[in-house]
Design a protein around this motif. Sequence first.
Motif, mmCIF file in Angstrom:
data_model
loop_
_atom_site.group_PDB
_atom_site.id
_atom_site.type_symbol
_atom_site.label_atom_id
_atom_site.label_comp_id
_atom_site.label_asym_id
_atom_site.label_seq_id
_atom_site.Cartn_x
_atom_site.Cartn_y
_atom_site.Cartn_z
ATOM 1 N N THR A 8 -5.273 -7.337 -1.215
ATOM 2 C CA THR A 8 -4.260 -6.364 -1.624
ATOM 3 C C THR A 8 -4.944 -5.081 -2.065
ATOM 4 O OG1 THR A 8 -2.873 -8.157 -2.380
ATOM 5 C CG2 THR A 8 -2.287 -5.937 -3.138
ATOM 6 N N ILE A 9 -4.551 -3.951 -1.469
ATOM 7 C CA ILE A 9 -5.187 -2.667 -1.757
ATOM 8 C C ILE A 9 -4.134 -1.676 -2.205
ATOM 9 C CG2 ILE A 9 -6.537 -0.772 -0.799
ATOM 10 C CD1 ILE A 9 -7.753 -2.704 1.131
ATOM 11 N N ILE A 10 -4.366 -1.032 -3.319
ATOM 12 C CA ILE A 10 -3.453 0.006 -3.803
ATOM 13 C C ILE A 10 -4.068 1.369 -3.490
ATOM 14 C CG2 ILE A 10 -2.361 1.010 -5.847
ATOM 15 C CD1 ILE A 10 -2.342 -1.711 -7.081
ATOM 16 N N LEU A 11 -3.348 2.197 -2.738
ATOM 17 C CA LEU A 11 -3.812 3.538 -2.401
ATOM 18 C C LEU A 11 -2.886 4.543 -3.073
ATOM 19 C CD1 LEU A 11 -3.743 1.938 0.821
ATOM 20 C CD2 LEU A 11 -5.615 3.538 0.766
ATOM 21 N N LEU A 12 -3.453 5.441 -3.823
ATOM 22 C CA LEU A 12 -2.685 6.491 -4.498
ATOM 23 C C LEU A 12 -3.263 7.832 -4.051
ATOM 24 C CD1 LEU A 12 -2.912 4.824 -8.018
ATOM 25 C CD2 LEU A 12 -1.027 4.654 -6.412
ATOM 26 N N PHE A 13 -2.466 8.669 -3.331
ATOM 27 C CA PHE A 13 -3.039 9.910 -2.826
ATOM 28 C C PHE A 13 -2.000 11.021 -2.741
ATOM 29 C CE2 PHE A 13 -1.332 8.895 1.324
ATOM 30 C CZ PHE A 13 -1.417 7.517 1.349
ATOM 31 N N LEU A 14 -2.539 12.256 -2.717
ATOM 32 C CA LEU A 14 -1.731 13.495 -2.693
ATOM 33 C C LEU A 14 -2.204 14.371 -1.537
ATOM 34 C CD1 LEU A 14 0.198 15.572 -4.039
ATOM 35 C CD2 LEU A 14 -1.758 16.346 -5.365
ATOM 36 N N PHE A 15 -1.281 14.918 -0.733
ATOM 37 C CA PHE A 15 -1.695 15.806 0.350
ATOM 38 C C PHE A 15 -0.943 17.128 0.272
ATOM 39 C CE2 PHE A 15 1.952 13.717 2.016
ATOM 40 C CZ PHE A 15 2.600 14.680 2.767
ATOM 41 N N ALA A 131 7.698 15.627 -0.080
ATOM 42 C CA ALA A 131 6.754 14.753 -0.768
ATOM 43 C C ALA A 131 5.323 15.205 -0.511
ATOM 44 C CB ALA A 131 6.941 13.316 -0.319
ATOM 45 N N THR A 132 4.444 14.934 -1.456
ATOM 46 C CA THR A 132 3.025 15.262 -1.323
ATOM 47 C C THR A 132 2.196 14.079 -1.791
ATOM 48 O OG1 THR A 132 3.083 16.287 -3.512
ATOM 49 C CG2 THR A 132 3.349 17.736 -1.618
ATOM 50 N N PHE A 133 1.040 13.895 -1.167
ATOM 51 C CA PHE A 133 0.134 12.810 -1.542
ATOM 52 C C PHE A 133 -0.667 13.174 -2.792
ATOM 53 C CE2 PHE A 133 0.346 11.514 2.983
ATOM 54 C CZ PHE A 133 0.695 10.203 2.771
ATOM 55 N N LYS A 134 -1.147 12.100 -3.500
ATOM 56 C CA LYS A 134 -2.186 12.260 -4.501
ATOM 57 C C LYS A 134 -3.428 11.549 -3.989
ATOM 58 C CE LYS A 134 -1.328 12.569 -8.815
ATOM 59 N NZ LYS A 134 -1.267 14.046 -8.928
ATOM 60 N N GLU A 135 -4.567 11.776 -4.695
ATOM 61 C CA GLU A 135 -5.830 11.224 -4.217
ATOM 62 C C GLU A 135 -5.826 9.689 -4.316
ATOM 63 O OE1 GLU A 135 -5.385 12.726 -6.960
ATOM 64 O OE2 GLU A 135 -6.217 11.519 -8.581
ATOM 65 N N LEU A 136 -6.666 9.071 -3.466
ATOM 66 C CA LEU A 136 -6.855 7.625 -3.557
ATOM 67 C C LEU A 136 -7.466 7.284 -4.912
ATOM 68 C CD1 LEU A 136 -8.305 6.893 -0.032
ATOM 69 C CD2 LEU A 136 -6.025 6.381 -0.838
ATOM 70 N N LYS A 137 -6.901 6.267 -5.551
ATOM 71 C CA LYS A 137 -7.297 6.008 -6.936
ATOM 72 C C LYS A 137 -8.065 4.700 -7.107
ATOM 73 C CE LYS A 137 -5.331 6.117 -11.569
ATOM 74 N NZ LYS A 137 -4.088 6.239 -12.372
ATOM 75 N N GLU A 138 -7.535 3.604 -6.552
ATOM 76 C CA GLU A 138 -8.190 2.316 -6.749
ATOM 77 C C GLU A 138 -7.707 1.333 -5.687
ATOM 78 O OE1 GLU A 138 -7.111 0.083 -10.184
ATOM 79 O OE2 GLU A 138 -5.104 0.959 -10.268
ATOM 80 N N CYS A 139 -8.450 0.254 -5.550
ATOM 81 C CA CYS A 139 -7.995 -0.866 -4.734
ATOM 82 C C CYS A 139 -8.641 -2.129 -5.298
ATOM 83 C CB CYS A 139 -8.348 -0.679 -3.256
ATOM 84 S SG CYS A 139 -10.071 -0.999 -2.870
#
Length: 556
Positions: A8-15, A131-139
């Motif tokens: 399981t991978i959590i991706l948090l990102f902003l573009f 909508a906009t992404f935020k940076e990848l944070k953790e997995c």
Amino acid sequence: MKTYIHTTIILLFLFLYKHTYSQTVNFYVDASKIGYGYSYNVTLGITEINKGDQIKRFEVKLLKVEPDAKGYLLNGKHYTSSQLGISCNPLKSAHVQVMYTYEDNGTLLTTQAGLLQYIGDSSTIVLGSRATFKELKECFISNLDISDACRKKITEILNPPKNANANNNSSGKKTDAAISTSSGNSNTNSEQKTQTTTTTSSNKPTSDDFWNDSPSQTPQKSKEQIAADKKLQESRDRYAEQENRFFNTMEKQKQEQDRRDAVMANSFYANEARSRAEQGISDNSSFNQRFDNVEDLQNAFYNQANAINQYAQDLSDARMQQNANTQEYLWGNSTGADQAVGELATSVANIIGNAKAEKERKEAQEKLRKERDAERTRIETERKQKIANLRNDIFKQYPEGGVPLSRHNINLDELYFFTYWYDGKTTAKVSNVFPYAKFKDGTWAFKDKVISESEKAAGGKVTLVGYFTTKALAEKERSVFVELLPQAEVSVSTYTVKGKKWDGAENGATDFWGNETKTETKQETKTTTPQKTDDFWGETKTEKKTETKKSDSFWD
């Protein structure tokens, strides 16, 4: 049975809005954070697969999942793959669940994409236009599928099974030595008693109790054995406690993951509903067509204005659902002050979302209203021009007529006319069909004479239509004229003209010049006796005198 590694991978990102986004991110997932399992190096790729559309789509691809060389971690110690064997191989399969976080109108939301089963698999993320992404944070990665096998193998390593034959041989030697020593130090009776007892025991089993059960033999344990057994039991208790704690943690993680999955599913549908509502408001804020009449325009305006109201309500509901999902995701398991903070934040977000939906509704309807007014002005202008053209065409078909001359040789006693008065705008007066007879001398009155009565009745200058040779033809033309005028938005009223009828063979009371003539002609003839008279030449001439009396005329 094939073992899968559920990852399981959590991706948090902003573009950045309306810019192509592409990124490759590496993670080191440290198993020591949860106290067990393998540690991994994970590489993910995120790429925007469309550009400039209302809906944004991103591809998340699993590029690499590699375990590090430390091995499986349990109770602070690592065990290598060579120790654990093939059943604990971390590379058999990989199940990666992708999570991502995006910001929408100031609200931070987290949801999930699909499952990535093998290296190279990809999943698509769909976001709204704002909508906009935020940076990848953790997995993170959990090794739940192979944990049982790894723990069992580690238990075998820590607690190897004893060799039964070796234990039996060792016990036999100790017994023989004890017997020998006892034989040397004991008297003969004791020795014989022991031998007799041993022989009897070996030849025939004896019963210790009433039920004829086999006698239980409990060997005497040394202090070292007792201490070792105690230590082993303590180790087993610790392992059982760790195992229970592990499975309890796994159960809690599973429940938390199920909760988040449900939230993410709701977030996905709420996001889809929001996108549809925003698109509906945008589509209905403009007509995108031309109309031929005001009625159709007004009907379209009412329909689209109502649609904007409905989509605005849908947008408000979708935003409230997204806010509720965010609260559940971030504060779902919170209590006390944290939960109160979440509820307050959600309430504020709902107020802001409703205000924005109302603002978007008003802006869309105002845009539609302005477009309707402009379209209505255009339709009205074109309609007026068409009406003006129609009026001109109608009056061109009924131009100024006239009265025939004597040389036209009209062999009729009377002709038929009608007249109309027009103000040049939207009002007209039309006379009845009236006759006008010729004079006795065969001539026709001047045009001014014919229209004089009409101008008095209409109160202004009129147009003479005719002449017509029959009354039926004149009536038909007048009827068509009167029916056409309202279609050109000209109001019609009528006035009456008597004209001049033909009353018989001696109709004309006046001639062309307006001189009166008598209706009867009387002739008197008087005959006298002829008398002979001499004329200038001396000839005798007989005269017969005839006298005729008649009314004077212009020509006599």
